[in-house]
Design a protein around this motif. Structure first.
Motif, PDB file in Angstrom:
ATOM      1  N   PHE A  55       0.564  -0.878   0.046  1.00  0.00           N
ATOM      2  CA  PHE A  55      -0.426  -0.016  -0.271  1.00  0.00           C
ATOM      3  C   PHE A  55       1.220   0.718  -0.568  1.00  0.00           C
ATOM      4  CE2 PHE A  55      -2.266   3.396   2.213  1.00  0.00           C
ATOM      5  CZ  PHE A  55      -3.601   3.187   1.377  1.00  0.00           C
ATOM      6  N   THR A  56       0.214   2.536  -1.296  1.00  0.00           N
ATOM      7  CA  THR A  56       1.609   2.848  -0.673  1.00  0.00           C
ATOM      8  C   THR A  56       0.631   5.115  -1.991  1.00  0.00           C
ATOM      9  OG1 THR A  56       2.110   2.943  -3.609  1.00  0.00           O
ATOM     10  CG2 THR A  56       3.579   2.008  -2.166  1.00  0.00           C
ATOM     11  N   TYR A  57       1.352   5.831  -0.717  1.00  0.00           N
ATOM     12  CA  TYR A  57       0.185   6.954  -1.270  1.00  0.00           C
ATOM     13  C   TYR A  57       1.520   8.528  -1.479  1.00  0.00           C
ATOM     14  CZ  TYR A  57       1.736   7.065   3.697  1.00  0.00           C
ATOM     15  OH  TYR A  57       2.263   7.141   4.977  1.00  0.00           O
ATOM     16  N   GLY A  58       1.331   8.898  -1.711  1.00  0.00           N
ATOM     17  CA  GLY A  58       2.624  10.262  -2.378  1.00  0.00           C
ATOM     18  C   GLY A  58       1.638  11.164  -2.965  1.00  0.00           C
ATOM     19  N   ILE A  59       2.872  12.417  -4.045  1.00  0.00           N
ATOM     20  CA  ILE A  59       2.011  13.299  -4.164  1.00  0.00           C
ATOM     21  C   ILE A  59       2.749  13.519  -5.175  1.00  0.00           C
ATOM     22  CG2 ILE A  59       2.210  14.661  -2.196  1.00  0.00           C
ATOM     23  CD1 ILE A  59       5.169  15.820  -2.810  1.00  0.00           C
ATOM     24  N   ASN A  60       1.536  13.823  -6.481  1.00  0.00           N
ATOM     25  CA  ASN A  60       2.134  13.601  -7.978  1.00  0.00           C
ATOM     26  C   ASN A  60       2.816  15.372  -8.524  1.00  0.00           C
ATOM     27  OD1 ASN A  60       0.003  14.244 -10.810  1.00  0.00           O
ATOM     28  ND2 ASN A  60       0.545  12.699 -10.872  1.00  0.00           N
ATOM     29  N   PHE A  61       3.658  15.265  -9.371  1.00  0.00           N
ATOM     30  CA  PHE A  61       3.776  16.250 -10.261  1.00  0.00           C
ATOM     31  C   PHE A  61       2.948  16.282 -12.050  1.00  0.00           C
ATOM     32  CE2 PHE A  61       6.148  15.851  -5.987  1.00  0.00           C
ATOM     33  CZ  PHE A  61       6.870  17.241  -5.571  1.00  0.00           C
ATOM     34  N   ASN A  62       2.719  17.427 -12.948  1.00  0.00           N
ATOM     35  CA  ASN A  62       2.603  16.342 -14.125  1.00  0.00           C
ATOM     36  C   ASN A  62       3.128  17.658 -14.402  1.00  0.00           C
ATOM     37  OD1 ASN A  62       0.208  17.721 -14.457  1.00  0.00           O
ATOM     38  ND2 ASN A  62      -1.094  16.964 -12.068  1.00  0.00           N
ATOM     39  N   THR A  63       2.124  17.734 -15.843  1.00  0.00           N
ATOM     40  CA  THR A  63       2.521  18.832 -17.059  1.00  0.00           C
ATOM     41  C   THR A  63       1.850  19.539 -17.118  1.00  0.00           C
ATOM     42  OG1 THR A  63       2.423  17.081 -19.037  1.00  0.00           O
ATOM     43  CG2 THR A  63       4.207  18.160 -18.197  1.00  0.00           C
ATOM     44  N   ARG A  64       0.836  19.436 -16.987  1.00  0.00           N
ATOM     45  CA  ARG A  64      -1.196  20.035 -16.132  1.00  0.00           C
ATOM     46  C   ARG A  64      -1.792  20.690 -15.372  1.00  0.00           C
ATOM     47  NH1 ARG A  64      -4.220  20.501 -21.388  1.00  0.00           N
ATOM     48  NH2 ARG A  64      -3.360  18.923 -22.817  1.00  0.00           N
ATOM     49  N   GLY A  65      -0.983  20.196 -14.143  1.00  0.00           N
ATOM     50  CA  GLY A  65      -1.085  20.661 -12.876  1.00  0.00           C
ATOM     51  C   GLY A  65       0.066  22.146 -12.622  1.00  0.00           C
ATOM     52  N   GLY A  66       0.306  22.338 -11.047  1.00  0.00           N
ATOM     53  CA  GLY A  66       0.784  23.355 -10.847  1.00  0.00           C
ATOM     54  C   GLY A  66       2.064  22.974  -9.975  1.00  0.00           C
ATOM     55  N   LEU A  67       1.872  23.624  -8.962  1.00  0.00           N
ATOM     56  CA  LEU A  67       3.483  23.206  -8.529  1.00  0.00           C
ATOM     57  C   LEU A  67       3.372  21.237  -7.635  1.00  0.00           C
ATOM     58  CD1 LEU A  67       6.008  23.680  -7.339  1.00  0.00           C
ATOM     59  CD2 LEU A  67       5.244  25.033  -4.773  1.00  0.00           C
ATOM     60  N   ILE A  68       2.087  21.911  -7.269  1.00  0.00           N
ATOM     61  CA  ILE A  68       1.933  20.228  -6.902  1.00  0.00           C
ATOM     62  C   ILE A  68       0.817  19.662  -7.960  1.00  0.00           C
ATOM     63  CG2 ILE A  68       1.178  18.735  -5.222  1.00  0.00           C
ATOM     64  CD1 ILE A  68       2.728  20.551  -3.541  1.00  0.00           C
ATOM     65  N   GLY A  69       0.475  19.021  -8.372  1.00  0.00           N
ATOM     66  CA  GLY A  69      -0.290  18.209  -8.829  1.00  0.00           C
ATOM     67  C   GLY A  69      -1.793  18.018  -8.079  1.00  0.00           C
ATOM     68  N   GLY A  70      -1.073  16.608  -7.089  1.00  0.00           N
ATOM     69  CA  GLY A  70      -2.476  16.090  -6.493  1.00  0.00           C
ATOM     70  C   GLY A  70      -2.212  15.080  -5.610  1.00  0.00           C
ATOM     71  N   VAL A  71      -2.731  14.300  -5.233  1.00  0.00           N
ATOM     72  CA  VAL A  71      -1.943  13.315  -4.801  1.00  0.00           C
ATOM     73  C   VAL A  71      -2.364  12.211  -4.964  1.00  0.00           C
ATOM     74  CG1 VAL A  71      -2.352  14.470  -2.765  1.00  0.00           C
ATOM     75  CG2 VAL A  71      -4.336  12.954  -3.089  1.00  0.00           C
ATOM     76  N   ALA A  72      -2.022  10.905  -4.898  1.00  0.00           N
ATOM     77  CA  ALA A  72      -2.677   9.500  -5.331  1.00  0.00           C
ATOM     78  C   ALA A  72      -2.189   8.600  -4.471  1.00  0.00           C
ATOM     79  CB  ALA A  72      -1.657   9.183  -6.502  1.00  0.00           C
ATOM     80  N   VAL A  73      -3.380   7.332  -3.974  1.00  0.00           N
ATOM     81  CA  VAL A  73      -3.060   6.018  -3.091  1.00  0.00           C
ATOM     82  C   VAL A  73      -3.201   4.981  -4.264  1.00  0.00           C
ATOM     83  CG1 VAL A  73      -3.510   7.206  -1.206  1.00  0.00           C
ATOM     84  CG2 VAL A  73      -5.413   5.942  -2.445  1.00  0.00           C
ATOM     85  N   ARG A  74      -2.825   3.109  -3.720  1.00  0.00           N
ATOM     86  CA  ARG A  74      -2.552   2.608  -4.598  1.00  0.00           C
ATOM     87  C   ARG A  74      -2.717   1.575  -3.309  1.00  0.00           C
ATOM     88  NH1 ARG A  74       1.872   2.352  -9.494  1.00  0.00           N
ATOM     89  NH2 ARG A  74       0.134   4.137  -9.947  1.00  0.00           N
ATOM     90  N   SER A  75      -2.880   0.197  -4.331  1.00  0.00           N
ATOM     91  CA  SER A  75      -3.184  -1.209  -3.210  1.00  0.00           C
ATOM     92  C   SER A  75      -2.549  -1.697  -4.770  1.00  0.00           C
ATOM     93  CB  SER A  75      -4.190  -1.231  -2.647  1.00  0.00           C
ATOM     94  OG  SER A  75      -4.446  -2.424  -2.134  1.00  0.00           O
ATOM     95  N   THR A  76      -1.455  -2.797  -3.819  1.00  0.00           N
ATOM     96  CA  THR A  76      -1.641  -3.447  -5.040  1.00  0.00           C
ATOM     97  C   THR A  76      -1.017  -5.631  -4.673  1.00  0.00           C
ATOM     98  OG1 THR A  76       0.771  -2.098  -5.585  1.00  0.00           O
ATOM     99  CG2 THR A  76       1.096  -3.983  -6.736  1.00  0.00           C
ATOM    100  N   ARG A  77      -1.177  -5.709  -5.003  1.00  0.00           N
ATOM    101  CA  ARG A  77      -1.268  -7.419  -4.758  1.00  0.00           C
ATOM    102  C   ARG A  77      -0.671  -8.146  -6.073  1.00  0.00           C
ATOM    103  NH1 ARG A  77      -4.122 -10.321  -1.046  1.00  0.00           N
ATOM    104  NH2 ARG A  77      -4.500 -12.181  -1.161  1.00  0.00           N
ATOM    105  N   VAL A  78       0.723  -8.955  -5.144  1.00  0.00           N
ATOM    106  CA  VAL A  78       1.087  -9.643  -5.851  1.00  0.00           C
ATOM    107  C   VAL A  78       0.221 -10.803  -5.993  1.00  0.00           C
ATOM    108  CG1 VAL A  78       3.571 -11.253  -5.357  1.00  0.00           C
ATOM    109  CG2 VAL A  78       3.364  -8.813  -4.515  1.00  0.00           C
ATOM    110  N   LEU A  79       0.761 -11.579  -7.697  1.00  0.00           N
ATOM    111  CA  LEU A  79       0.708 -12.722  -8.044  1.00  0.00           C
ATOM    112  C   LEU A  79       1.683 -13.693  -8.118  1.00  0.00           C
ATOM    113  CD1 LEU A  79      -1.606 -10.867 -10.976  1.00  0.00           C
ATOM    114  CD2 LEU A  79      -2.058 -11.773  -8.741  1.00  0.00           C
ATOM    115  N   ASP A  80       2.250 -13.304  -8.553  1.00  0.00           N
ATOM    116  CA  ASP A  80       4.151 -14.012  -8.274  1.00  0.00           C
ATOM    117  C   ASP A  80       5.239 -13.426  -8.577  1.00  0.00           C
ATOM    118  OD1 ASP A  80       4.514 -13.582 -11.741  1.00  0.00           O
ATOM    119  OD2 ASP A  80       2.621 -14.850 -11.771  1.00  0.00           O
ATOM    120  N   GLU A  81       6.173 -14.278  -8.478  1.00  0.00           N
ATOM    121  CA  GLU A  81       7.803 -13.401  -8.509  1.00  0.00           C
ATOM    122  C   GLU A  81       7.297 -12.216 -10.047  1.00  0.00           C
ATOM    123  OE1 GLU A  81       8.198 -17.196 -11.584  1.00  0.00           O
ATOM    124  OE2 GLU A  81       7.146 -16.123  -9.938  1.00  0.00           O
ATOM    125  N   LYS A  82       6.771 -12.421 -10.448  1.00  0.00           N
ATOM    126  CA  LYS A  82       7.086 -11.087 -11.705  1.00  0.00           C
ATOM    127  C   LYS A  82       6.052 -10.592 -11.794  1.00  0.00           C
ATOM    128  CE  LYS A  82      10.635 -11.989 -13.627  1.00  0.00           C
ATOM    129  NZ  LYS A  82      11.635 -11.600 -13.672  1.00  0.00           N
TER     130      LYS A  82
END
Length: 279
Positions: A55-82
């Motif tokens: 589980f991760t969370y962070g701040i986003n910078f992008n070419t369509r945003g301002g100084l700080i573009g926004g925020v993001a959260v993500r949940s990842t589940r491992v399926l196998d070694e790849k």
């Protein structure tokens, strides 16, 4: 034919190793085979990740945003070694590339001339992630490639300004009754730049927000560093393409059609700094 006689047919008796030595050779070959099989199993198991969820969370910078573009959260589940699968939510502000901040020299207020709406976007995403280069258990950098897509929920919120409607007579001592209003910018009504005093508070037009639905797709590489097995930090960088059925009006100008000045397609390059934990 007995085994001893068969052995002696090909190797002279004087050169044939004694029975204890032959047994030692047989034992040695079996031991080497067992060690080889064990090492292969250990090599395979070392490639397997030591976690199942991230589980991760962070701040986003992008070419369509301002100084700080926004925020993001993500949940990842491992399926196998790849491979892993993930879902996430990102909230950003999208700006028009022609936005320019202006100042009122008399009041010191700042505003974006011609801006009629804020555009905030919520992006739920689902996708797959593949390990390109796996780091060592306690150090190093892991490189992942990912591809994701999902709906885009655009929120068009009116951009309010303080506009001076005060009528001033050109005679000394004439009474002045100030008329300052907070309203959405409209090039047909309040386009006189010198009468714009300042921008109104951010959520002044929240009650008039319009919801627009679109879709997006992203591709990226992530470079993650985790000194401990249960912690992760990294950088994700990539591209994002976003499309809506109709143009979203952010800027307006006199004698220019809103559809000509604005667009329904929003490509961008982004970078996200994130931290999180694993389990």
């Amino acid at each position: 034919m007995a085994p001893q006689r068969a052995f002696s047919r090909f190797i002279p008796t004087s050169l044939a190793p004694p029975a204890p030595v032959r047994n030692f050779y047989t034992f040695g070959f079996c031991l080497l085979a067992l060690l080889g099989a064990t090492s292969r199993v250990q090599a395979q198991s070392s490639d397997e990740p030591s976690y199942q969820k991230e589980f991760t969370y962070g701040i986003n910078f992008n070419t369509r945003g301002g100084l700080i573009g926004g925020v993001a959260v993500r949940s990842t589940r491992v399926l196998d070694e790849k491979w892993s699968r993930f879902w996430g939510v990102e909230g950003v502000e999208v700006k028009h590339p022609k936005e320019q901040r202006a100042l009122n020299g008399n009041t010191g207020g700042s505003f974006v001339y011609g801006k009629s709406n804020y555009l905030f976007v919520i992006r739920p995403s689902y996708g797959m992630q593949r390990v390109v280069f796996r780091k060592a258990p306690e150090s190093g950098v892991q490189v992942n490639a990912l591809l994701g897509a999902g709906p885009s929920i655009g929120l068009l919120m009116p951009y309010y300004i303080y506009y001076d409607y005060t009528v001033r007579e050109n005679r000394p001592g004439a009474p002045v009754q100030e008329d300052i209003r907070s309203e959405q910018y409209d090039p047909e009504v309040n386009s006189i730049r010198d009468r714009i005093l300042d921008r109104a508070p951010l959520f002044s037009g929240a009650s008039d927000t319009k919801v627009k639905f679109g879709a997006h797709i992203r591709g990226a590489l992530s470079f993650e560093y985790g000194r401990y097995r249960d912690a992760v930090a990294g950088i994700e960088t990539g591209f994002l393409f976003e499309l809506y059925p109709k143009e979203l009006t952010i800027l307006r100008a006199q004698n220019i059609n809103d559809g000509t000045l604005n667009t329904n397609f929003y490509p961008s390059v982004y970078l996200t700094l994130y931290i999180g934990h694993r389990s």
